[in-house]
Design a protein around this motif. Structure first.
Motif, mmCIF file in Angstrom:
data_model
loop_
_atom_site.group_PDB
_atom_site.id
_atom_site.type_symbol
_atom_site.label_atom_id
_atom_site.label_comp_id
_atom_site.label_asym_id
_atom_site.label_seq_id
_atom_site.Cartn_x
_atom_site.Cartn_y
_atom_site.Cartn_z
ATOM 1 N N SER A 45 -12.837 0.350 -10.003
ATOM 2 C CA SER A 45 -13.908 0.205 -9.024
ATOM 3 C C SER A 45 -13.342 0.020 -7.623
ATOM 4 O O SER A 45 -14.052 -0.347 -6.691
ATOM 5 N N GLY A 46 -12.058 0.293 -7.478
ATOM 6 C CA GLY A 46 -11.412 0.268 -6.168
ATOM 7 C C GLY A 46 -10.784 1.623 -5.902
ATOM 8 O O GLY A 46 -11.398 2.660 -6.149
ATOM 9 N N LYS A 47 -9.541 1.610 -5.435
ATOM 10 C CA LYS A 47 -8.894 2.869 -5.075
ATOM 11 C C LYS A 47 -7.788 3.232 -6.057
ATOM 12 O O LYS A 47 -7.212 2.373 -6.709
ATOM 13 N N THR A 48 -7.514 4.513 -6.125
ATOM 14 C CA THR A 48 -6.399 5.003 -6.927
ATOM 15 C C THR A 48 -5.234 5.270 -5.987
ATOM 16 O O THR A 48 -5.401 5.947 -4.977
ATOM 17 N N VAL A 49 -4.080 4.726 -6.329
ATOM 18 C CA VAL A 49 -2.927 4.856 -5.442
ATOM 19 C C VAL A 49 -1.755 5.476 -6.202
ATOM 20 O O VAL A 49 -1.681 5.374 -7.432
ATOM 21 N N ARG A 50 -0.870 6.112 -5.471
ATOM 22 C CA ARG A 50 0.340 6.693 -6.072
ATOM 23 C C ARG A 50 1.519 6.503 -5.141
ATOM 24 O O ARG A 50 2.115 7.463 -4.676
ATOM 25 N N PRO A 51 1.872 5.261 -4.850
ATOM 26 C CA PRO A 51 3.006 5.056 -3.937
ATOM 27 C C PRO A 51 4.328 5.329 -4.642
ATOM 28 O O PRO A 51 4.380 5.471 -5.864
ATOM 29 N N ARG A 52 5.376 5.359 -3.870
ATOM 30 C CA ARG A 52 6.713 5.476 -4.474
ATOM 31 C C ARG A 52 7.087 4.183 -5.168
ATOM 32 O O ARG A 52 7.801 4.199 -6.165
ATOM 33 N N LEU A 53 6.610 3.058 -4.615
ATOM 34 C CA LEU A 53 6.929 1.760 -5.213
ATOM 35 C C LEU A 53 5.668 0.897 -5.241
ATOM 36 O O LEU A 53 4.997 0.734 -4.213
ATOM 37 N N TYR A 54 5.347 0.349 -6.424
ATOM 38 C CA TYR A 54 4.192 -0.541 -6.561
ATOM 39 C C TYR A 54 4.685 -1.858 -7.142
ATOM 40 O O TYR A 54 5.207 -1.906 -8.263
ATOM 41 N N LEU A 55 4.543 -2.916 -6.369
ATOM 42 C CA LEU A 55 4.921 -4.241 -6.863
ATOM 43 C C LEU A 55 3.664 -4.972 -7.274
ATOM 44 O O LEU A 55 2.777 -5.185 -6.443
ATOM 45 N N ALA A 56 3.583 -5.369 -8.530
ATOM 46 C CA ALA A 56 2.402 -6.090 -9.028
ATOM 47 C C ALA A 56 2.785 -7.552 -9.197
ATOM 48 O O ALA A 56 3.596 -7.896 -10.062
ATOM 49 N N LEU A 57 2.209 -8.409 -8.378
ATOM 50 C CA LEU A 57 2.566 -9.829 -8.408
ATOM 51 C C LEU A 57 1.428 -10.642 -9.003
ATOM 52 O O LEU A 57 0.327 -10.669 -8.434
ATOM 53 N N GLY A 58 1.659 -11.255 -10.133
ATOM 54 C CA GLY A 58 0.621 -12.072 -10.755
ATOM 55 C C GLY A 58 -0.590 -11.263 -11.171
ATOM 56 O O GLY A 58 -1.723 -11.714 -11.049
ATOM 57 N N ILE A 59 -0.324 -10.055 -11.658
ATOM 58 C CA ILE A 59 -1.400 -9.164 -12.138
ATOM 59 C C ILE A 59 -1.176 -8.964 -13.640
ATOM 60 O O ILE A 59 -0.073 -8.608 -14.066
ATOM 61 N N SER A 60 -2.242 -9.185 -14.430
ATOM 62 C CA SER A 60 -2.049 -9.176 -15.887
ATOM 63 C C SER A 60 -1.863 -7.770 -16.457
ATOM 64 O O SER A 60 -1.176 -7.592 -17.451
ATOM 65 N N GLY A 61 -2.506 -6.770 -15.822
ATOM 66 C CA GLY A 61 -2.408 -5.409 -16.343
ATOM 67 C C GLY A 61 -3.640 -4.986 -17.119
ATOM 68 O O GLY A 61 -3.557 -4.190 -18.061
ATOM 69 N N ALA A 62 -4.817 -5.503 -16.703
ATOM 70 C CA ALA A 62 -6.074 -5.041 -17.311
ATOM 71 C C ALA A 62 -6.239 -3.550 -17.029
ATOM 72 O O ALA A 62 -5.833 -3.079 -15.966
ATOM 73 N N ILE A 63 -6.836 -2.853 -17.985
ATOM 74 C CA ILE A 63 -6.917 -1.398 -17.872
ATOM 75 C C ILE A 63 -7.645 -0.964 -16.599
ATOM 76 O O ILE A 63 -7.281 0.034 -15.970
ATOM 77 N N ASN B 286 0.137 5.758 -12.002
ATOM 78 C CA ASN B 286 0.895 6.954 -11.630
ATOM 79 C C ASN B 286 1.836 6.726 -10.459
ATOM 80 O O ASN B 286 2.396 7.686 -9.921
ATOM 81 N N SER B 287 2.020 5.472 -10.099
ATOM 82 C CA SER B 287 3.011 5.159 -9.055
ATOM 83 C C SER B 287 4.390 5.596 -9.542
ATOM 84 O O SER B 287 4.670 5.567 -10.739
ATOM 85 N N ASP B 288 5.252 5.976 -8.606
ATOM 86 C CA ASP B 288 6.580 6.457 -9.019
ATOM 87 C C ASP B 288 7.372 5.362 -9.728
ATOM 88 O O ASP B 288 7.926 5.577 -10.795
ATOM 89 N N VAL B 289 7.456 4.206 -9.106
ATOM 90 C CA VAL B 289 8.191 3.075 -9.703
ATOM 91 C C VAL B 289 7.293 1.844 -9.648
ATOM 92 O O VAL B 289 6.730 1.529 -8.602
ATOM 93 N N ILE B 290 7.159 1.182 -10.804
ATOM 94 C CA ILE B 290 6.316 -0.023 -10.864
ATOM 95 C C ILE B 290 7.208 -1.223 -11.186
ATOM 96 O O ILE B 290 7.997 -1.184 -12.138
ATOM 97 N N VAL B 291 7.075 -2.244 -10.372
ATOM 98 C CA VAL B 291 7.801 -3.504 -10.616
ATOM 99 C C VAL B 291 6.754 -4.591 -10.801
ATOM 100 O O VAL B 291 5.843 -4.720 -9.980
#
Ligand SMILES: Cc1cc2nc3c(=O)[nH]c(=O)nc-3n(C[C@H](O)[C@H](O)[C@H](O)COP(=O)(O)OP(=O)(O)OC[C@H]3O[C@@H](n4cnc5c(N)ncnc54)[C@H](O)[C@@H]3O)c2cc1C
Length: 322
Positions: free
Chosen positions: A253-271, A279-284
């Motif tokens: 319900s937000g935006k779809t992003v495809r950066p080269r690097l996506y840092l997810a901080l304190g995000i559980s990973g809900a679908i 589809n980000s190139d590298v996910i940390v």
């Protein structure tokens, strides 16, 4: 330098999009005369904004050009291009001119179109290079038909030239437009709710989730994003709390992003979040729960309390980037 390269200038509300000036650099890369093409109801004020950067300016005015429409712009540009046969016609790739106008011009002129070029040269025709397959390959394409060549340029791929210190010669023409043949109109523009740049265009995104714990800690995430030269984004709970605007939400319900690097901080990973960033190139991912689903999508995972790791991480990134 004799071949003309027409650079179609993007503008809105009386202001030239400064990124349009990058097209002049592409034209010069093609060893061409950079001709700014300005289409508007009254192009005079816009012409002043490009005349210091281009080699020549052609101003095409008609009441029906008050708003951008592919049909209106094509009616103004195509007959002139057929008559004068510029070597190439360039637009910026994103937004109206690249997405809507360039294909129409290519079709009406019977020309090939090379989209989203990051480099181009003249080599037995127009040769453009573009990044494909999630930026893993560079495709080199050449237009084979004689006549004007069409290409769109990726924003940022060419560096806008400094003002030349001279003012380009300006040719002012009235465009003959059949307003009845214009098949769509712009109904309006609403400001998007974005504070830190358009996250869909960002190369590096640092995203905060509920795990940041407080609005104060969000400032630490903002500092990390700044250290990376990236933009801040968020999962939905952060937005629902009112800590960040809706325009920065990643997910279904937000935006779809495809950066080269996506840092997810304190995000559980809900679908609902993952569909917007997987589809980000590298996910940390940084999460204090080793079983958090986000680690299934991450290329690199750090199991840690983010409030402890984010300060040293920011300092390390700042030091590496000088
Ligand atoms: C119709 C619908 C649409 C939705 N659309 C979206 C959407 O567009 N985008 C979106 O994001 N969500 C969306 N959601 C919500 C989604 O289902 C999740 O609730 C949401 O993504 C969870 O966000 P979160 O990961 O930030 O929070 P949580 O799921 O609560 O996860 C927080 C994580 O932080 C970790 N954590 C806690 N403290 C720390 C710490 N100190 N250090 C490190 N890690 C820590 C926890 O282990 C946990 O994994 C939608 C839901 C529905 C029903």
């Amino acid at each position: 330098m004799s071949r003309e390269v027409w650079c179609i200038v993007e503008h809105r509300a009386g202001r030239v999009d400064p990124d349009s000036l990058q097209l002049f650099a592409a034209a010069r890369k093609l060893e061409g005369v950079a001709v700014a093409i300005v289409c508007a109801a009254d192009a005079a004020a816009l012409v002043d904004q490009v005349a210091a950067h281009a080699d020549r300016v052609i101003s095409l005015s008609a009441p029906a050009l008050a708003d951008f429409t592919p049909d209106g712009y094509a009616q103004a540009i195509v007959p002139l291009a057929q008559e004068r046969q510029p070597a190439a016609i360039l637009t910026l790739h994103s937004h109206f001119l690249g997405r809507d106008l360039a294909p129409v011009l290519a079709s009406k002129l019977g020309a090939g179109l090379i989209s989203d070029c990051v480099d181009m040269e003249w080599s037995d025709g127009l040769l453009g290079r573009r990044l494909v397959y999630r930026r893993k390959l560079v495709a080199t394409q050449r237009s084979t038909k004689p006549g004007p060549q069409l290409a769109t340029c990726q924003r940022g791929a060419f560096i806008a030239p400094e003002p030349a210190g001279t003012t380009a010669e300006v040719e002012t023409l009235d465009a003959a437009i059949d307003a009845d043949a214009i098949r769509w109109t712009v109904r309006g523009f609403d400001e998007a709710e974005v504070v830190a740049g358009d996250i869909t265009e960002a190369e590096i995104i640092v995203a905060a989730g509920r795990g940041v714990g407080s609005e104060e800690n969000l400032e630490l995430v903002r500092a990390l994003a700044k250290a990376f030269g990236g933009v801040l984004a968020a999962s939905r709970p952060i937005v629902d709390q009112g800590w960040l605007p809706r325009g920065l939400q990643v997910g279904s319900s937000g935006k779809t992003v495809r950066p080269r690097l996506y840092l997810a901080l304190g995000i559980s990973g809900a679908i609902q979040h993952v569909v917007g960033m997987r589809n980000s190139d590298v996910i940390v991912a940084i999460n204090n729960d080793p079983r958090a689903p986000i680690f299934e999508y991450a290329d690199y995972g750090i199991v840690a309390d983010l409030t402890e790791i984010i300060g040293p991480l920011t300092a390390a990134v700042e030091s590496l980037r000088g």
